[in-house]
Design a protein around this motif. Structure first.
Motif, PDB file in Angstrom:
ATOM      1  N   PRO A  21       2.303  18.445 -12.955  1.00 11.22           N
ATOM      2  CA  PRO A  21       2.459  17.346 -11.982  1.00 11.22           C
ATOM      3  C   PRO A  21       3.815  16.648 -12.135  1.00 11.22           C
ATOM      4  N   LEU A  22       4.540  16.563 -11.051  1.00  8.77           N
ATOM      5  CA  LEU A  22       5.822  15.872 -11.029  1.00  8.77           C
ATOM      6  C   LEU A  22       5.746  14.682 -10.080  1.00  8.77           C
ATOM      7  N   LYS A  23       6.198  13.522 -10.537  1.00 10.24           N
ATOM      8  CA  LYS A  23       6.181  12.347  -9.682  1.00 10.24           C
ATOM      9  C   LYS A  23       7.162  12.512  -8.521  1.00 10.24           C
ATOM     10  N   ILE A  24       6.753  12.030  -7.368  1.00 10.34           N
ATOM     11  CA  ILE A  24       7.647  12.073  -6.209  1.00 10.34           C
ATOM     12  C   ILE A  24       8.820  11.125  -6.414  1.00 10.34           C
ATOM     13  N   ASN A  25       8.531   9.958  -6.944  1.00 15.51           N
ATOM     14  CA  ASN A  25       9.577   8.961  -7.194  1.00 15.51           C
ATOM     15  C   ASN A  25       9.882   8.954  -8.689  1.00 15.51           C
ATOM     16  N   MET A  26      10.794   9.795  -9.105  1.00 13.92           N
ATOM     17  CA  MET A  26      11.137   9.896 -10.523  1.00 13.92           C
ATOM     18  C   MET A  26      12.043   8.755 -10.970  1.00 13.92           C
ATOM     19  N   GLY A  27      12.833   8.212 -10.059  1.00 17.90           N
ATOM     20  CA  GLY A  27      13.806   7.188 -10.433  1.00 17.90           C
ATOM     21  C   GLY A  27      13.240   5.786 -10.546  1.00 17.90           C
ATOM     22  N   GLY A  28      12.064   5.532  -9.963  1.00 20.20           N
ATOM     23  CA  GLY A  28      11.492   4.196 -10.005  1.00 20.20           C
ATOM     24  C   GLY A  28      12.348   3.199  -9.224  1.00 20.20           C
ATOM     25  N   VAL A  29      12.542   2.000  -9.805  1.00 21.48           N
ATOM     26  CA  VAL A  29      13.315   0.955  -9.134  1.00 21.48           C
ATOM     27  C   VAL A  29      14.773   0.933  -9.587  1.00 21.48           C
ATOM     28  N   ILE A  30      15.151   1.826 -10.503  1.00 21.04           N
ATOM     29  CA  ILE A  30      16.519   1.832 -11.001  1.00 21.04           C
ATOM     30  C   ILE A  30      17.536   2.054  -9.875  1.00 21.04           C
ATOM     31  N   PRO A  31      17.332   3.030  -8.959  1.00 22.75           N
ATOM     32  CA  PRO A  31      18.297   3.183  -7.853  1.00 22.75           C
ATOM     33  C   PRO A  31      18.426   1.935  -6.993  1.00 22.75           C
ATOM     34  N   VAL A  32      17.320   1.220  -6.789  1.00 19.47           N
ATOM     35  CA  VAL A  32      17.376  -0.002  -5.975  1.00 19.47           C
ATOM     36  C   VAL A  32      18.219  -1.071  -6.667  1.00 19.47           C
ATOM     37  N   ILE A  33      18.050  -1.201  -7.977  1.00 16.00           N
ATOM     38  CA  ILE A  33      18.828  -2.189  -8.722  1.00 16.00           C
ATOM     39  C   ILE A  33      20.315  -1.870  -8.645  1.00 16.00           C
ATOM     40  N   PHE A  34      20.673  -0.604  -8.850  1.00 23.78           N
ATOM     41  CA  PHE A  34      22.072  -0.217  -8.807  1.00 23.78           C
ATOM     42  C   PHE A  34      22.642  -0.372  -7.401  1.00 23.78           C
ATOM     43  N   ALA A  58       0.831  -1.209   0.000  1.00 22.20           N
ATOM     44  CA  ALA A  58       0.000   0.000   0.000  1.00 22.20           C
ATOM     45  C   ALA A  58       0.863   1.255   0.000  1.00 22.20           C
ATOM     46  N   LEU A  59       1.953   1.238   0.768  1.00 22.16           N
ATOM     47  CA  LEU A  59       2.843   2.400   0.814  1.00 22.16           C
ATOM     48  C   LEU A  59       3.512   2.634  -0.535  1.00 22.16           C
ATOM     49  N   ILE A  60       3.943   1.539  -1.199  1.00 20.59           N
ATOM     50  CA  ILE A  60       4.588   1.663  -2.510  1.00 20.59           C
ATOM     51  C   ILE A  60       3.624   2.242  -3.537  1.00 20.59           C
ATOM     52  N   VAL A  61       2.382   1.743  -3.535  1.00 21.09           N
ATOM     53  CA  VAL A  61       1.379   2.262  -4.469  1.00 21.09           C
ATOM     54  C   VAL A  61       1.110   3.735  -4.182  1.00 21.09           C
ATOM     55  N   TYR A  62       1.057   4.101  -2.901  1.00 20.52           N
ATOM     56  CA  TYR A  62       0.790   5.498  -2.527  1.00 20.52           C
ATOM     57  C   TYR A  62       1.917   6.413  -3.000  1.00 20.52           C
ATOM     58  N   VAL A  63       3.169   5.976  -2.796  1.00 18.23           N
ATOM     59  CA  VAL A  63       4.304   6.793  -3.205  1.00 18.23           C
ATOM     60  C   VAL A  63       4.384   6.891  -4.725  1.00 18.23           C
ATOM     61  N   GLU A  64       4.126   5.775  -5.423  1.00 24.61           N
ATOM     62  CA  GLU A  64       4.188   5.793  -6.885  1.00 24.61           C
ATOM     63  C   GLU A  64       3.126   6.691  -7.504  1.00 24.61           C
ATOM     64  N   SER A  65       1.976   6.796  -6.844  1.00 22.57           N
ATOM     65  CA  SER A  65       0.900   7.642  -7.379  1.00 22.57           C
ATOM     66  C   SER A  65       0.983   9.085  -6.882  1.00 22.57           C
ATOM     67  N   ALA A  66       1.941   9.371  -5.995  1.00 27.85           N
ATOM     68  CA  ALA A  66       2.053  10.722  -5.440  1.00 27.85           C
ATOM     69  C   ALA A  66       2.593  11.686  -6.497  1.00 27.85           C
ATOM     70  N   ARG A  67       2.046  12.873  -6.517  1.00 30.30           N
ATOM     71  CA  ARG A  67       2.456  13.908  -7.457  1.00 30.30           C
ATOM     72  C   ARG A  67       2.658  15.227  -6.711  1.00 30.30           C
TER      73      ARG A  67
END
Length: 315
Positions: free
Chosen positions: A260-273, A226-235
């Motif tokens: 509207p700018l996404k709060i999480n612009m990087g997505g999962v790329i930082p986590v992978i790196f 739920a937190l991930i969905v909330y952050v991904e939809s945050a603008r």
């Protein structure tokens, strides 16, 4: 709930959407079928023994994103990671190279050129990575120490990765879209049934603490999703004001809008790196083990330092 059921019904009532869904499922089935085709010349018993020593290194991260294919050295062992890496490199190139930026500004033609360059770069990365993989397999006795065995691994794994890249592009163009993301998702979710079986076995054991632990784990997972969905939809809405202007004989009044700018612009790329970078030291130590006759050498001390974080001997 009614909207969800209506959406499921529409999925199979619309012919075009039904065709795309079935095509996507077929491509995913082919991808999972390749996970059971082992590369030629692999000593499976030796591979299982060695894998128990390196599961916590960068190889473990690679296996996660390949859907378990790397653990068995299947024909799809590298998965989509080379394609993702080349895509990230090509996305950064317009900032570093004016020539690439010029191509990017050509619109649809430029996009097709960059996609083609991404494919070429994927093949180059595959050749480099598969050579190191073949060298690692040969050094650990998983394949024969010969140029022919190394060449077979390089050709097989490179071809498999190119085929996976093609599957992802087909899903994007003729399926439901986001083909590469769906392949990653399918590779990770494939381990879910085993996890459910393990959890159910613990609950059936009758231990109340085990049952409470499982309930707590499920609650935490639901909260995290739920937190991930909330952050991904945050603008973050940036207010924009347009002043009044006159064009010819017409006067346009000022307007108020927002960007509207996404709060999480990087997505999962930082986590992978981050996962790859943190696992890199142990991976290098696995490839270059210390000399047991020199326990006080610098390499031995560095190896002992990182060994405490993984709780095992990776030599």
């Amino acid at each position: 709930m009614e909207k969800f059921l209506a959406a499921i019904q529409n999925m199979f009532s619309i012919p075009e959407l039904r065709k795309r869904i079935l095509f996507t499922l077929g491509m995913l089935a082919i991808y999972r079928l390749g996970a059971h085709v082992t590369a030629p010349g692999i000593n499976k018993a030796q591979l299982e023994r060695v894998w128990g020593e390196v599961a916590g290194t960068l190889l473990g991260v690679l296996d996660l994103f390949s859907g378990g294919n790397f653990q068995t050295i299947s024909v799809f062992a590298l998965g989509v990671m080379p394609y993702i890496t080349s895509s990230i490199i090509m996305q950064l190139m317009p900032v570093l190279s004016p020539a690439v930026k010029k191509i990017q500004e050509e619109g649809e033609v430029g996009r097709q050129k960059l996609n083609q360059y991404t494919r070429y770069l994927t093949v180059v990365l595959c050749l480099v990575q598969t050579f190191f993989v073949a060298t690692w397999l040969s050094r650990n006795g998983i394949i024969a120490e010969s140029w022919w065995a190394t060449a077979m691994i390089v050709v097989t794994l490179t071809t498999g990765t190119v085929f996976v890249m093609w599957l992802g592009e087909q899903i994007t163009e003729r399926g439901v879209g986001n083909g590469i993301s769906l392949l990653i998702f399918a590779g990770i979710v494939i381990g879910l049934p085993n996890a459910v079986i393990q959890v159910s076995d613990r609950v059936r054991g009758g231990d109340p603490y085990q049952t409470l632990g499982v309930i707590f784990l499920v609650a935490v997972l639901i909260a995290l999703i739920a937190l991930i969905v909330y952050v991904e939809s945050a603008r973050r809405k940036i207010a924009i004001s347009y002043a009044s202007r006159r064009i010819g004989n017409q006067t346009f009044r000022g307007q108020e809008t927002s960007l509207p700018l996404k709060i999480n612009m990087g997505g999962v790329i930082p986590v992978i790196f981050a996962s790859s970078v943190l696992a890199m030291p142990t991976t290098l130590l696995t490839a270059f083990p210390p000399d047991p006759n020199e326990p006080n050498s610098l390499l031995s001390r560095v190896h002992a330092f990182f060994q405490q974080f993984h709780g095992g001997d990776h030599s």
